[in-house]
Motif scaffolding. Structure first.
Motif, PDB file in Angstrom:
ATOM      1  N   ARG A 132       0.829  -1.208   0.000  1.00 54.77           N
ATOM      2  CA  ARG A 132       0.000   0.000   0.000  1.00 54.77           C
ATOM      3  C   ARG A 132       0.866   1.261   0.000  1.00 54.77           C
ATOM      4  NH1 ARG A 132      -5.289  -0.748   0.496  1.00 54.77           N
ATOM      5  NH2 ARG A 132      -6.080  -2.760   1.254  1.00 54.77           N
ATOM      6  N   GLU A 133       1.991   1.221   0.723  1.00 55.86           N
ATOM      7  CA  GLU A 133       2.866   2.383   0.792  1.00 55.86           C
ATOM      8  C   GLU A 133       3.464   2.696  -0.580  1.00 55.86           C
ATOM      9  OE1 GLU A 133       5.372   5.536   1.893  1.00 55.86           O
ATOM     10  OE2 GLU A 133       3.508   4.719   2.707  1.00 55.86           O
ATOM     11  N   GLN A 134       3.904   1.664  -1.309  1.00 53.54           N
ATOM     12  CA  GLN A 134       4.499   1.916  -2.623  1.00 53.54           C
ATOM     13  C   GLN A 134       3.454   2.391  -3.626  1.00 53.54           C
ATOM     14  OE1 GLN A 134       7.492   2.281  -2.690  1.00 53.54           O
ATOM     15  NE2 GLN A 134       8.162   1.098  -0.912  1.00 53.54           N
ATOM     16  N   LEU A 135       2.254   1.835  -3.571  1.00 52.76           N
ATOM     17  CA  LEU A 135       1.189   2.326  -4.449  1.00 52.76           C
ATOM     18  C   LEU A 135       0.812   3.761  -4.097  1.00 52.76           C
ATOM     19  CD1 LEU A 135      -1.164  -0.781  -4.744  1.00 52.76           C
ATOM     20  CD2 LEU A 135       0.315   0.169  -6.524  1.00 52.76           C
ATOM     21  N   ARG A 136       0.831   4.088  -2.807  1.00 53.22           N
ATOM     22  CA  ARG A 136       0.563   5.469  -2.402  1.00 53.22           C
ATOM     23  C   ARG A 136       1.643   6.396  -2.943  1.00 53.22           C
ATOM     24  NH1 ARG A 136       2.417   9.149   0.458  1.00 53.22           N
ATOM     25  NH2 ARG A 136       4.113   7.831   1.221  1.00 53.22           N
ATOM     26  N   ARG A 137       2.893   5.958  -2.919  1.00 56.44           N
ATOM     27  CA  ARG A 137       3.995   6.783  -3.392  1.00 56.44           C
ATOM     28  C   ARG A 137       3.848   7.126  -4.869  1.00 56.44           C
ATOM     29  NH1 ARG A 137       9.757   4.521  -1.235  1.00 56.44           N
ATOM     30  NH2 ARG A 137      10.344   6.580  -0.526  1.00 56.44           N
TER      31      ARG A 137
END
Length: 271
Positions: free
Chosen positions: A117-122
């Motif tokens: 989720r963090e990488q997709l948010r980035r």
């Protein structure tokens, strides 16, 4: 052949230890020269862009740098324990294969959901975690591919045509995103692209190749170089000045490489 490895150091600028350095790479396939004496390096926090016409050897160069192909000659030095994140130009997915973004992101790297989720948010698409891959637009797919390259927290991002299949507005967004990720993480970026009008502005160093290195330097230097103008006559040139092109050959009016008189000569080209 590959040289000794060295530890990754979070340094930037001309005195920084390169994450990867290629010296005098050559490649022959089927009696044909694909690459001839190609050299480049990428440091932490630096964006290096490789450009050139179709058939110039850009993809072959990437394959050698990634360790997928062996060069015929030359040397590659990599930082020890360097992690590489690779974003390919194309990914073929069977339209009837039930593959979600979540599953796609973890095909190579096992990672907890929080990291996914963090990488997709980035990359600006946190809502796509459970979306089927087949439903993504061109721009969404490029962002998912970039998120996938970031999962392993790379020291070096290698991007092959990162704006492929994206409209003009989306292309600018992709390159802005790459620049922001570079600033946030300090990773080095090695990119191949045909989107000259956007990618040149995003680069710290541009390496223009056509089997050999035709010219290299800051984007504004390369854009005014005669070889760049010959290879990309429709790219548009603004301004005129002098650019020094250091290697052991010159190009005649037909674009053919000719040796400089005397060993170890330097060719100075006006622009």
């Amino acid at each position: 052949m590959f040289g000794a490895t060295r530890p990754v150091r979070p340094l930037r600028g001309p005195d920084a230890t390169p994450l990867i350095q290629a010296e005098g790479l050559g490649l022959e396939r089927g009696g044909r020269t694909i690459l001839d004496r190609v050299s480049l390096s990428v440091r932490s926090g630096q964006v290096v862009v490789v450009i050139g016409p179709n058939g110039a050897g850009k993809t072959s160069l990437l394959r050698i740098l990634l360790g997928l192909w062996q060069s015929s000659r030359g040397r590659i030095t990599r930082a020890r324990r360097m992690r590489i994140g690779y974003m390919p130009q194309h990914v073929q997915v069977d339209p009837i294969l039930p593959l979600s973004v979540r599953r796609f992101l973890t095909l190579r790297h096992r990672a907890p959901e929080a990291r996914l989720r963090e990488q997709l948010r980035r990359v600006g698409v946190p809502e796509l975690l459970d979306a089927p891959i087949q439903t993504l637009s061109g721009g969404e797919m490029q962002r998912v591919l970039l998120a996938r390259a970031l999962i392993g927290e790379p020291d070096l991002l290698v991007l092959d045509e990162p704006a492929q299949g994206v409209d003009v507005v989306g292309q600018g967004e992709v390159f802005d995103l790459i620049d922001r990720l570079r600033s946030e993480t300090g990773c080095g970026v090695l990119m191949v692209s045909h989107e000259l009008h956007l990618v040149m502005a995003a680069a710290d160093v541009v390496v223009c190749i056509n089997q050999h290195v035709c010219c290299t330097g800051r984007p504004e230097e390369v854009s005014r170089h005669p070889e760049y103008q010959r290879l990309f006559p429709d790219a548009g040139v603004h301004g005129i000045g002098i650019y020094t092109h250091h290697h052991d050959h010159v190009h005649d009016l037909a674009g053919e490489a000719k040796p400089v008189n005397g060993a170890g000569g330097v060719a100075d080209h006006a622009r």
